[in-house]
Write an enzyme that holds these catalytic residues in place. Sequence first.
Site, PDB file in Angstrom:
ATOM      1  N   TYR A 145       0.857  -1.201   0.000  1.00 45.22           N
ATOM      2  CA  TYR A 145       0.000   0.000   0.000  1.00 45.22           C
ATOM      3  C   TYR A 145       0.893   1.252   0.000  1.00 45.22           C
ATOM      4  CZ  TYR A 145      -2.373   3.741   2.630  1.00 45.22           C
ATOM      5  OH  TYR A 145      -2.834   4.957   3.072  1.00 45.22           O
ATOM      6  N   LYS A 149       1.617   4.437  -2.533  1.00 42.85           N
ATOM      7  CA  LYS A 149       1.454   5.843  -2.122  1.00 42.85           C
ATOM      8  C   LYS A 149       2.694   6.658  -2.539  1.00 42.85           C
ATOM      9  CE  LYS A 149      -1.532   7.465   0.120  1.00 42.85           C
ATOM     10  NZ  LYS A 149      -2.818   8.094  -0.346  1.00 42.85           N
TER      11      LYS A 149
END
Length: 346
Positions: A145, A149
């Site tokens: 994740y 980002k």
Amino acid sequence: MATRIRPQSNKRCAVIGGSGFLGRHLVEKLLDRGYSVSVFDIRQSSELPGVSFHQGDLCDQQALLPALKDVSLVFHCASPAPASDDRALFERVNIQGTQTVLRACMEAGVQKLVLTSSASVVFEGTDIKNGREDLPYAKKPIDYYTQTKIVQEKLVLEACDKQKGFLTVAIRPHGIFGPGDPQLVPILVDTARRGKMKVIIGDGSNLVDFTFVENVVHGHILAAERLRPDSPICGKPYHITNDEPVRFWDFMSEVLVGLGYAAPRYHLPYALVYGLALLLWLLSLILRPLISFKPTFTPMRVALAGTHHYYSCERAKEDLGYKPVVSLKEGIERTVKSYPHLRHGA
Ligand SMILES: NC(=O)c1ccc[n+]([C@@H]2O[C@H](COP(=O)([O-])OP(=O)(O)OC[C@H]3O[C@@H](n4cnc5c(N)ncnc54)[C@H](O)[C@@H]3O)[C@@H](O)[C@H]2O)c1
Ligand SMILES: CC(C)CCC[C@@H](C)[C@H]1CC[C@H]2C3=C(CC[C@]12C)[C@@]1(C)CC[C@H](O)[C@@](C)(C(=O)O)[C@@H]1CC3
């Protein structure tokens, strides 16, 4: 009830991800400040008067365009939840989807884009004390994740182009908490209800930033309003924190005790817990074809719970005039009050 100011034509904005935890708080504050707001999200939360809602997937440029019509300012705070643990989804939404958002902004003539990034883009699972924005991006981010980002933030900041009249800025919050948060407090309470919040990892002295949601919203709006061709903030990331780093375990204990649960009190060495979490994670991967189990103590959570990681918001103070509007103490009180259904025995 607070009276809302009537919107002026130059105060039209869109919030992508406006049905989420942060997005919803942002939309409410924008309305209070006289903006006219359109929300784009894959799901609708409860309706807000005065908001035009557009349902769709941000990976679909054609679906985005109606929400961006006549809008000069866009906030992009949509993302799959980190806990979904779905690599393909993170990549599709945070990377390809953000490229789509950028193309849609260009096509719709949007002038400013404020991205919600994350302070974790520089965190590799080892101590960060008072980290500033010039720390390099993590070479080994704590999870996939966060990897996406990083790519997302680079894409948005590199798209800042004064010649084309398209300005961008990124806000890096950390540990957002507050009423309506679907992650931090619910995961914490669930862990406590399963009897797994008894242990403090390490000596419990590690300092971390937890940031009340209204401070994060304040940082976003200041950045949007300061984003002009002559401003030093174009194409830059900004840490937005409560400016009150707190012992990780004191914060957790205060929330737990506030909700009627016992605070963790037994200590275990960090290296031992991290090693065990790594072993469990490997086992879950090996056994995945036979049985599926999700360990509570993931290496990522242990790293988040057992290291120092707090960030300086000096740059935001200097360039944005940022100052937290809600203290940690008040933020915790308001958060605890907002979860009557999560109280012990409820
Ligand atoms: N919560 C935190 O502690 C934290 C910390 C650092 C950064 N962030 C960042 O802040 C932002 C907001 O996080 P949040 O905690 O409010 O999460 P959230 O899950 O509450 O909100 C995200 C919203 O994005 C929407 N969304 C997801 N995929 C979409 C898609 N394909 N198309 C359209 N909408 C989509 C969801 O429906 C949801 O409403 C995210 O970018 C997150 O990475 C959060
Ligand atoms: C190993 C520990 C004893 C596990 C128990 C504590 C755990 C419930 C929390 C520790 C760190 C917390 C956290 C999030 C959820 C709850 C914890 C895992 C978080 C993953 C929620 C989503 C956010 O976006 C987050 C990734 C962030 O960066 O702010 C959170 C990080 C902290």
